[in-house]
Write an enzyme that holds these catalytic residues in place. Structure first.
Site, PDB file in Angstrom:
ATOM      1  N   TYR A 122      40.036  42.473  44.755  1.00 49.66           N
ATOM      2  CA  TYR A 122      40.461  44.379  45.540  1.00 49.66           C
ATOM      3  C   TYR A 122      39.253  44.804  45.008  1.00 49.66           C
ATOM      4  CZ  TYR A 122      41.651  49.139  47.421  1.00 49.66           C
ATOM      5  OH  TYR A 122      41.370  50.295  47.714  1.00 49.66           O
ATOM      6  N   GLU A 181      35.884  50.792  49.830  1.00 51.60           N
ATOM      7  CA  GLU A 181      36.522  49.527  49.563  1.00 51.60           C
ATOM      8  C   GLU A 181      35.634  47.830  49.442  1.00 51.60           C
ATOM      9  OE1 GLU A 181      41.121  50.397  50.072  1.00 51.60           O
ATOM     10  OE2 GLU A 181      40.150  49.621  52.242  1.00 51.60           O
TER      11      GLU A 181
END
Ligand code: GDP
Ligand code: MN
Length: 382
Positions: free
Chosen positions: A107, A195
């Site tokens: 991530y 993101e």
């Protein structure tokens, strides 16, 4: 403004962020052609502003162009039901991408940390899943570094964060380049969020953005003409989109009493009063200061585009807005739009008397105070 995954990937690629090969399709035939072009297995991904598409069935693997076409046919025109959007989000487009061989899912995220007044870069080896859940259950698994705005993200900071988060050591040099490119894209786009989840290390040792999410600061859009096409698509509610095209501040709220007022504060108080009186506001609409008749008619038209609206409440406190102008706009509007629903109007301040005189003899229901107006509109629409 939220932008779609395919748009975010377009933007990111311009700054050197590596993304899988692929293109967006609006029809099953297009999806098939893109799959043909890419060759081999592809993923077909629903383009909606909602997370958790994977679990909702919005991400599908296709072995052949025929299968890609079939997946696209199933997805386009359907509604994707996700935990955050139980009513379903309509799918208009799909992204067709080469399928990647995932070795690891990580991530990466950059957003503004308002408390620290700095951008924060977040890295986690627990990628691919819901990051909010990771933050809740394993906060230590998310490494954060804050960026001094006048220095930018230093390569050593990126490297350190990636090591600390436990990204495979051999991938850190490429991942560092990737993260620096992501930061560059974030800054240059005036983004408030960038993101990548999952940030993928492929079996061939490549770093790729398998997914991408970006929000752009609305207040910076004026200096990004390159995002004007994205703006059109970001507006999912057709009435809100039409209002914005006409330069009207309108937000749909889901109730059945249309609200029009001047000044955001006054309109919000009106929403509260209508709610207190037992009604459900259909919208927020601020005609602003100094509104002319034409704008008032436009506003009424927008509010009535919502088929749930059973009545409209005007709450106008004239400062620079003139009561007679507003009254003229309402009368013109009622005539040209063939309005059938009841309208309650509270008019005070500059030229209110002249305005009320113009309204005499019409079906409009006058009220002296905001509270009285709220009670009346709830009564007549019940
Ligand atoms: P989200 O569920 O809306 O966040 O959509 P994602 O794009 O993150 O996709 C969800 C999951 O699908 C990812 O975590 C991956 O595990 C998987 N996925 C996405 N793209 C690919 C791909 O190209 N190949 C493979 N094998 N899996 C993929
Ligand atoms: Mn994702």
């Amino acid at each position: 403004m939220k932008i779609h995954e395919y748009q975010a990937k377009e933007v990111l690629a311009r700054y050197g962020v590596t993304v899988p090969r692929g293109r967006v399709a609006s029809t099953p035939q297009e999806a098939r052609a893109i799959a043909q072009e890419l060759g081999g297995r592809v993923v077909v991904k629903a383009q909606v502003h909602a997370g958790g598409r994977g679990k909702a069935g919005g991400i599908r693997l296709a072995e052949t162009p025929e299968q890609a076409e079939q997946h696209a046919r199933d997805l386009i025109g359907s509604r994707l039901v996700t935990p955050q959007a139980p009513q379903g989000v309509p799918v208009h487009k799909v992204l067709v991408e080469e399928a990647i061989s995932i070795a690891q899912e990580y991530y990466l995220g950059i957003t503004l940390d308002r408390a620290r007044q700095r951008d924060v870069v977040m890295v986690s080896a627990m990628g691919g899943m819901d990051i909010e859940q990771v933050a809740e259950e394993h906060p230590e698994a998310i490494v954060k570094v804050w960026v001094e705005p006048w220095q930018g993200l230093h390569p050593y900071q990126a490297r350190q964060a990636l090591y600390e988060a436990g990204i495979a050591r051999e991938a850190v040099p490429t991942a560092t380049k990737f993260l620096l490119a992501l930061y560059k894209a974030y800054m240059a786009s005036d983004a408030s969020l960038a993101e990548i989840n999952p940030f993928v290390l492929t079996q061939e040792g490549q770093c790729l953005a398998a997914d991408a999410k970006m929000n752009i600061d609305d207040n910076a859009l004026f200096r990004h003409p390159e995002f004007s096409d994205y703006k059109e698509e970001s507006e999912e509610d057709p009435i809100e989109a039409e209002a914005h095209r006409r330069g009207i501040q309108y937000v749909r709220l889901g109730g059945d009493i249309g609200i029009i007022g001047n000044g955001a504060g006054l309109v919000m108080s009106t929403l509260d009063e209508v709610t207190r009186a037992g009604g459900k506001p259909a919208n927020f609409l601020d005609i602003g200061g100094g509104a002319k008749a034409d704008l008032v008619r436009n506003a009424l038209e927008i509010v009535l585009m919502d088929p749930h609206v059973k009545g409209v409440l005007f709450n106008v406190f004239g400062g620079i807005t003139r009561g007679d102008e507003v009254a003229k706009g309402i009368i013109e509007g009622i005539q040209s739009l063939h309005v059938k629903v009841p309208i309650v109007i509270r008019l005070a301040g500059t030229r209110a008397e002249e305005g009320l005189a113009l309204l005499r003899g019409t079906d409009l229901i006058p009220a002296v105070t905001m509270q009285e107006a709220a009670r009346k509109i709830v009564e007549v629409t019940r």
